[in-house]
Design an enzyme around this catalytic site. Structure first.
Site, PDB file in Angstrom:
ATOM      1  N   ALA A   1       0.836  -1.214   0.000  1.00 56.57           N
ATOM      2  CA  ALA A   1       0.000   0.000   0.000  1.00 56.57           C
ATOM      3  C   ALA A   1       0.868   1.261   0.000  1.00 56.57           C
ATOM      4  CB  ALA A   1      -0.939  -0.018   1.206  1.00 56.57           C
ATOM      5  N   GLY A   2       1.978   1.173  -0.720  1.00 60.34           N
ATOM      6  CA  GLY A   2       2.858   2.348  -0.834  1.00 60.34           C
ATOM      7  C   GLY A   2       2.358   3.280  -1.923  1.00 60.34           C
TER       8      GLY A   2
ATOM      9  N   VAL B   1       2.781   3.329  -5.313  1.00 62.36           N
ATOM     10  CA  VAL B   1       2.161   2.725  -6.503  1.00 62.36           C
ATOM     11  C   VAL B   1       0.860   2.016  -6.112  1.00 62.36           C
ATOM     12  CG1 VAL B   1       2.437   1.048  -8.376  1.00 62.36           C
ATOM     13  CG2 VAL B   1       4.393   2.420  -7.669  1.00 62.36           C
TER      14      VAL B   1
ATOM     15  N   ARG C   1      13.568   1.512  -5.609  1.00 67.30           N
ATOM     16  CA  ARG C   1      14.943   1.816  -6.018  1.00 67.30           C
ATOM     17  C   ARG C   1      15.345   3.206  -5.529  1.00 67.30           C
ATOM     18  NH1 ARG C   1      17.151   2.280 -11.930  1.00 67.30           N
ATOM     19  NH2 ARG C   1      15.020   2.898 -12.348  1.00 67.30           N
TER      20      ARG C   1
ATOM     21  N   VAL D   1       4.328  -5.581 -10.374  1.00 65.37           N
ATOM     22  CA  VAL D   1       4.887  -4.249 -10.664  1.00 65.37           C
ATOM     23  C   VAL D   1       6.277  -4.094 -10.037  1.00 65.37           C
ATOM     24  CG1 VAL D   1       4.385  -1.759 -10.634  1.00 65.37           C
ATOM     25  CG2 VAL D   1       2.518  -3.389 -10.400  1.00 65.37           C
ATOM     26  N   THR D   2       6.542  -4.873  -9.016  1.00 67.58           N
ATOM     27  CA  THR D   2       7.791  -4.742  -8.261  1.00 67.58           C
ATOM     28  C   THR D   2       9.012  -4.947  -9.170  1.00 67.58           C
ATOM     29  OG1 THR D   2       6.587  -5.677  -6.384  1.00 67.58           O
ATOM     30  CG2 THR D   2       8.991  -5.589  -6.203  1.00 67.58           C
ATOM     31  N   ASN D   3      10.021  -4.145  -8.959  1.00 70.64           N
ATOM     32  CA  ASN D   3      11.265  -4.242  -9.736  1.00 70.64           C
ATOM     33  C   ASN D   3      12.316  -5.093  -9.037  1.00 70.64           C
ATOM     34  OD1 ASN D   3      11.022  -2.768 -12.200  1.00 70.64           O
ATOM     35  ND2 ASN D   3      10.797  -0.910 -10.968  1.00 70.64           N
TER      36      ASN D   3
ATOM     37  N   HIS E   1      12.256  -4.353 -18.718  1.00 70.93           N
ATOM     38  CA  HIS E   1      12.050  -3.037 -18.108  1.00 70.93           C
ATOM     39  C   HIS E   1      13.369  -2.596 -17.485  1.00 70.93           C
ATOM     40  CE1 HIS E   1       9.915   0.254 -16.368  1.00 70.93           C
ATOM     41  NE2 HIS E   1      10.043  -0.165 -15.126  1.00 70.93           N
TER      42      HIS E   1
HETATM   43  N1  APR Z   1       4.112  -7.681   1.971  1.00 71.96           N
HETATM   44  C1  APR Z   1       3.316  -6.626   1.665  1.00 71.96           C
HETATM   45  N2  APR Z   1       3.772  -5.374   1.541  1.00 71.96           N
HETATM   46  C2  APR Z   1       5.076  -5.174   1.720  1.00 71.96           C
HETATM   47  C3  APR Z   1       5.980  -6.222   2.033  1.00 71.96           C
HETATM   48  C4  APR Z   1       5.430  -7.523   2.155  1.00 71.96           C
HETATM   49  N3  APR Z   1       6.210  -8.579   2.468  1.00 71.96           N
HETATM   50  N4  APR Z   1       7.218  -5.690   2.151  1.00 71.96           N
HETATM   51  C5  APR Z   1       7.112  -4.374   1.900  1.00 71.96           C
HETATM   52  N5  APR Z   1       5.820  -4.059   1.644  1.00 71.96           N
HETATM   53  C6  APR Z   1       5.234  -2.761   1.346  1.00 71.96           C
HETATM   54  C7  APR Z   1       5.897  -1.610   2.080  1.00 71.96           C
HETATM   55  O1  APR Z   1       5.473  -1.549   3.436  1.00 71.96           O
HETATM   56  C8  APR Z   1       5.412  -0.418   1.276  1.00 71.96           C
HETATM   57  O2  APR Z   1       4.208   0.130   1.786  1.00 71.96           O
HETATM   58  O3  APR Z   1       5.383  -2.429  -0.002  1.00 71.96           O
HETATM   59  C9  APR Z   1       5.132  -1.023  -0.115  1.00 71.96           C
HETATM   60  C10 APR Z   1       6.026  -0.465  -1.204  1.00 71.96           C
HETATM   61  O4  APR Z   1       5.661   0.861  -1.356  1.00 71.96           O
HETATM   62  P1  APR Z   1       6.700   2.037  -1.651  1.00 71.96           P
HETATM   63  O5  APR Z   1       7.898   1.854  -0.796  1.00 71.96           O
HETATM   64  O6  APR Z   1       5.948   3.319  -1.594  1.00 71.96           O
HETATM   65  O7  APR Z   1       7.167   1.738  -3.149  1.00 71.96           O
HETATM   66  P2  APR Z   1       6.408   2.175  -4.494  1.00 71.96           P
HETATM   67  O8  APR Z   1       6.900   3.482  -4.950  1.00 71.96           O
HETATM   68  O9  APR Z   1       4.956   1.962  -4.320  1.00 71.96           O
HETATM   69  O10 APR Z   1       6.984   1.093  -5.510  1.00 71.96           O
HETATM   70  C11 APR Z   1       6.622  -0.268  -5.414  1.00 71.96           C
HETATM   71  O11 APR Z   1       6.863  -0.713  -7.745  1.00 71.96           O
HETATM   72  O12 APR Z   1       7.610   0.543  -9.521  1.00 71.96           O
HETATM   73  C12 APR Z   1       7.947  -0.419  -8.586  1.00 71.96           C
HETATM   74  O13 APR Z   1      10.310  -0.083  -8.248  1.00 71.96           O
HETATM   75  C13 APR Z   1       9.054   0.034  -7.653  1.00 71.96           C
HETATM   76  O14 APR Z   1       9.470  -2.133  -6.754  1.00 71.96           O
HETATM   77  C14 APR Z   1       8.850  -0.889  -6.504  1.00 71.96           C
HETATM   78  C15 APR Z   1       7.335  -1.079  -6.469  1.00 71.96           C
END
Ligand code: APR
Length: 309
Positions: free
Chosen positions: A11-12, A14, A83, A119-121, A176
């Site tokens: 819930a970050g 993206v 990243r 979506v994760t990189n 990507h």
């Molecule tokens: N389970 C669920 N959520 C998790 C876990 C997990 N095991 N580990 C981390 N998270 C959550 C974090 O708590 C955070 O809220 O994943 C979220 C990631 O959000 P952000 O740090 O805001 O990252 P964001 O900018 O959303 O990017 C997410 O998308 O584009 C790609 O490179 C980017 O890999 C990254 C991903």
């Protein structure tokens, strides 16, 4: 009648913005999941309180419990660490593959009929990890990157020409990463090939800016990476599945012989509809494009070998 259910893991920036776009399009009920307590609950409640203003009808809940995600039609995996400036996507692999695999396993347990959009990189390799961990058919596990990379390419072409974004169609193939392959020969503005409208030097500059599109935003933000366009791209793909639209979109799809590659997730054009990846489209590519794609394939494979599965 049952509404569609969309789960977003992570819930970050993206993830939450995916929820925002999905709600505004009324694609279904939304579950925001995160390991951090309070963040998904707070963001979900905030988004739901926008419903009377924006006029969407869907329930949005935040949770730290996978049981709440049960029976989802779509599961988007954004969980991971983002990243940082100067950090390559590849450096993220160790941590993020564990996070993505755990998410995919939980989706498989609680939502055995879901489609997974990763979506994760580093994207192409994380989709592979999700595919393996879920045990799902490869048609139901794919990655969002090409729609975003193509949107960046289209944006820069439209800005260069001073024309409507709507009139520019263009697409980017490949992994990507910095070796992605924006396909100039398949790019048009109002049906006119862009090399008839833009000089070679300017096209080269646009291609380069597209390849570095993610880094340009990271450099501005300093702390965090792009999220508006990535999340809009995810939701376009989710919509294509939920509405069985048969869209042709560039997607990180599993290759089983297409483009001469096997057992690899890679960015290619595909038909996306109610069955997920319904068909990978093999386009005609010239020698230069083939060489560029080979380089991109190699860079994905170089990271894939680091995956511990
Ligand atoms: N389970 C669920 N959520 C998790 C876990 C997990 N095991 N580990 C981390 N998270 C959550 C974090 O708590 C955070 O809220 O994943 C979220 C990631 O959000 P952000 O740090 O805001 O990252 P964001 O900018 O959303 O990017 C997410 O998308 O584009 C790609 O490179 C980017 O890999 C990254 C991903």
């Amino acid at each position: 009648m049952k509404r569609n259910k969309i789960t977003i893991i992570g819930a970050g920036s993206v993830g939450a913005t995916c929820a925002h776009w999905a709600a505004s399009k009324e694609l279904g009920d939304i579950v925001l999941f995160d390991v951090v307590e309070g963040i998904p609950q707070g963001k979900a409640l905030d988004l739901m309180q926008a419903a009377p203003v924006e006029g969407y009808d869907c329930n949005i809940m935040g949770t730290n419990n996978y049981e709440d995600t049960a029976g989802s039609d779509i599961a988007v995996i954004t969980a991971g660490i983002p990243r940082k400036p100067g950090m390559s996507r590849e450096e993220l692999i160790g941590t993020n593959s564990k996070i993505v695999s755990e998410a995919a396993k939980n989706i498989a347990v609680h939502s055995p009929n879901a489609f997974i959009i990763v979506v994760t990189n580093p994207l192409d390799v994380m989709v592979y990890a999700a595919y393996k961990a879920s045990g799902f058919s490869s048609k139901r596990v794919f990655g969002m990157a090409g729609v975003l990379d193509s949107a960046r390419f289209r944006t820069f072409i439209a800005l260069e020409l001073g024309v409507s974004f709507e009139d520019v169609s263009a697409f980017v193939m490949g992994g990507h990463g910095d070796e992605m392959v924006p396909l100039v020969r398949y790019s048009y503005a109002g049906g006119i090939p862009i090399d008839k409208l833009i000089s070679k030097e300017r096209i080269d500059a646009i291609v380069e800016r597209t390849r570095k599109g993610g880094a340009e935003i990271i450099n501005h933000l300093k702390n965090g990476s792009a999220y508006y366009a990535p999340s809009a791209s995810v939701i376009q793909m989710a919509e294509a599945v939920l509405k069985n639209k048969k869209r042709i979109l560039p997607v990180a799809a599993y290759l089983n012989g297409e483009y001469g590659e096997k057992d690899l997730y890679f960015g290619v054009p595909a038909i996306i509809g109610g069955d997920g990846i319904e068909k990978v489209i093999e386009i005609d590519i010239n020698e230069d494009e083939r060489a560029a794609l080979k380089k991109s394939i190699q860079s994905v494979r170089d990271v894939l070998v680091m995956l511990d599965y």
